[in-house]
Write a protein that holds these residues in place. Sequence first.
Motif, PDB file in Angstrom:
ATOM      1  N   VAL A 260      -2.038   0.345   7.260  1.00  0.00           N
ATOM      2  CA  VAL A 260      -2.634   0.243   5.926  1.00  0.00           C
ATOM      3  C   VAL A 260      -3.761  -0.794   5.935  1.00  0.00           C
ATOM      4  N   SER A 261      -4.885  -0.443   5.331  1.00  0.00           N
ATOM      5  CA  SER A 261      -5.980  -1.388   5.169  1.00  0.00           C
ATOM      6  C   SER A 261      -5.629  -2.397   4.084  1.00  0.00           C
ATOM      7  N   VAL A 262      -5.817  -3.675   4.387  1.00  0.00           N
ATOM      8  CA  VAL A 262      -5.551  -4.734   3.413  1.00  0.00           C
ATOM      9  C   VAL A 262      -6.700  -5.726   3.443  1.00  0.00           C
ATOM     10  N   ALA A 263      -6.867  -6.437   2.336  1.00  0.00           N
ATOM     11  CA  ALA A 263      -7.862  -7.503   2.242  1.00  0.00           C
ATOM     12  C   ALA A 263      -7.129  -8.826   2.071  1.00  0.00           C
ATOM     13  N   ILE A 264      -7.676  -9.881   2.679  1.00  0.00           N
ATOM     14  CA  ILE A 264      -7.051 -11.199   2.599  1.00  0.00           C
ATOM     15  C   ILE A 264      -8.106 -12.267   2.373  1.00  0.00           C
ATOM     16  N   ASP A 265      -7.645 -13.433   1.971  1.00  0.00           N
ATOM     17  CA  ASP A 265      -8.480 -14.621   1.897  1.00  0.00           C
ATOM     18  C   ASP A 265      -8.327 -15.353   3.227  1.00  0.00           C
ATOM     19  N   ALA A 266      -9.349 -15.259   4.081  1.00  0.00           N
ATOM     20  CA  ALA A 266      -9.281 -15.840   5.429  1.00  0.00           C
ATOM     21  C   ALA A 266     -10.015 -17.171   5.511  1.00  0.00           C
ATOM     22  N   GLU A 267     -10.111 -17.869   4.395  1.00  0.00           N
ATOM     23  CA  GLU A 267     -10.819 -19.147   4.385  1.00  0.00           C
ATOM     24  C   GLU A 267      -9.955 -20.247   4.984  1.00  0.00           C
ATOM     25  N   GLY A 268     -10.587 -21.202   5.640  1.00  0.00           N
ATOM     26  CA  GLY A 268      -9.884 -22.389   6.111  1.00  0.00           C
ATOM     27  C   GLY A 268      -9.793 -22.474   7.621  1.00  0.00           C
ATOM     28  N   TYR A 269      -9.706 -23.702   8.124  1.00  0.00           N
ATOM     29  CA  TYR A 269      -9.639 -23.940   9.559  1.00  0.00           C
ATOM     30  C   TYR A 269      -8.332 -23.436  10.164  1.00  0.00           C
ATOM     31  N   THR A 292      -5.916  -4.904   8.993  1.00  0.00           N
ATOM     32  CA  THR A 292      -5.032  -3.750   8.922  1.00  0.00           C
ATOM     33  C   THR A 292      -3.592  -4.163   9.174  1.00  0.00           C
ATOM     34  N   ALA A 293      -2.717  -3.878   8.218  1.00  0.00           N
ATOM     35  CA  ALA A 293      -1.291  -4.135   8.390  1.00  0.00           C
ATOM     36  C   ALA A 293      -0.699  -3.007   9.224  1.00  0.00           C
ATOM     37  N   VAL A 294      -0.200  -3.349  10.423  1.00  0.00           N
ATOM     38  CA  VAL A 294       0.307  -2.322  11.337  1.00  0.00           C
ATOM     39  C   VAL A 294       1.815  -2.442  11.547  1.00  0.00           C
ATOM     40  N   GLY A 295       2.475  -3.271  10.758  1.00  0.00           N
ATOM     41  CA  GLY A 295       3.920  -3.398  10.876  1.00  0.00           C
ATOM     42  C   GLY A 295       4.437  -4.578  10.094  1.00  0.00           C
ATOM     43  N   TYR A 296       5.735  -4.768  10.172  1.00  0.00           N
ATOM     44  CA  TYR A 296       6.376  -5.924   9.541  1.00  0.00           C
ATOM     45  C   TYR A 296       7.712  -6.155  10.233  1.00  0.00           C
ATOM     46  N   GLY A 297       8.251  -7.344  10.059  1.00  0.00           N
ATOM     47  CA  GLY A 297       9.519  -7.660  10.696  1.00  0.00           C
ATOM     48  C   GLY A 297      10.079  -8.962  10.169  1.00  0.00           C
ATOM     49  N   THR A 298      11.081  -9.481  10.869  1.00  0.00           N
ATOM     50  CA  THR A 298      11.758 -10.709  10.467  1.00  0.00           C
ATOM     51  C   THR A 298      12.029 -11.556  11.710  1.00  0.00           C
ATOM     52  N   GLU A 299      11.689 -12.834  11.651  1.00  0.00           N
ATOM     53  CA  GLU A 299      11.966 -13.754  12.744  1.00  0.00           C
ATOM     54  C   GLU A 299      13.465 -14.016  12.852  1.00  0.00           C
ATOM     55  N   LEU A 300      13.874 -14.584  13.979  1.00  0.00           N
ATOM     56  CA  LEU A 300      15.287 -14.883  14.183  1.00  0.00           C
ATOM     57  C   LEU A 300      15.817 -15.872  13.152  1.00  0.00           C
TER      58      LEU A 300
END
Length: 346
Positions: A260-269, A292-300
């Motif tokens: 899915v195409s997504v837009a984000i605020d990519a400002e900042g160091y 582009t969001a190509v997936g999702y998951g959960t960390e341990l």
Amino acid sequence: MPSMFGSKFIYLILTVTGLWQYSPAWSASLQGLPMSKRHDQWMVRYGRTYANRAEKERRFEIFKTNVEYIDSFNREGGKPYKLEVNGFADLTNEEFRASRTGYNKPGISSGDRIPMEPALFNGNATPASVDWRVEGAVTPVKDQGNCGCCWAFSAVAAMEGIHKIKNGTLISLSEQELVDCDVDGLDHGCEGGLMDDAFKFIINKGGLTTEADYPYTGDDGVCHMNQTSNPNPAVTITGFIDVPANSESALQLAVASQPVSVAIDAEGYNFQFYGGGVFTGSCGTILNHGVTAVGYGTELDGTKYWMVKNSWGTDWGEDGYIRMERDVSRQEGLCGIAMFPSYPTA
């Protein structure tokens, strides 16, 4: 729903959990050296040259400031992500954003916005994790260079994904065709654009050609093809769908179906120098970058994340990807990722 058998399962464990990323970073080997030596080594690694001594001294001061910030951030710890001295280390954040973003927030007349269907799985539960790379629906990470056409890379990645899912073949498509030819509406090549408007252009033209036939040059050029029709396209789409705004659950449903195409605020160091881990940095909702969001998951540890393909080359982030925190308290999602998602249909 992604399969989880054999080598795919092993790859999924390594990528979705992020365990593969913790190899020693190149920049860590330079810590302890004088800053001037670090800059010299960095210049060699990235093939950087400067026009004159004055320019080198100016860039060195920017490099020094950036590296000191990165070192300080990593020493402080306490965050689930790290920063890295990458190929953008001699740029200010303003310079970086000017050349590496390019999403133009849509106005009310930006497109015939089509709402997403309320359900995509006929009542089936949304998978707990998805990674379309495992399914072979994502081309290798590309690099937009110093051209603000992230919108084209985002739209193309989503289109490549749905074509693979529907037709079984992954084809790398041409961003440059959009940069050169999609210039009569709200899209303006390296000066920015919108994914929805790119989808509309592709639909009206009748498809898009391959990257091999129309290779990327990284600048605004003259359209080498018919701007109004494509008699022999490599890939076509039938339409596009806008995911309901400000709903991470709706975005999850969409990403479970396709990239899915997504837009984000990519400002900042912290975004400029993101090096790995689940990004939880502070960011706003002034959308300026298409990804582009190509997936999702959960960390341990239970931290949920989006797997996002970027277009800044493989040296940035986790081999060109960023994992962004998912299901945050703000309805628009972290960095506004849930504000204007959309995807093509085929």
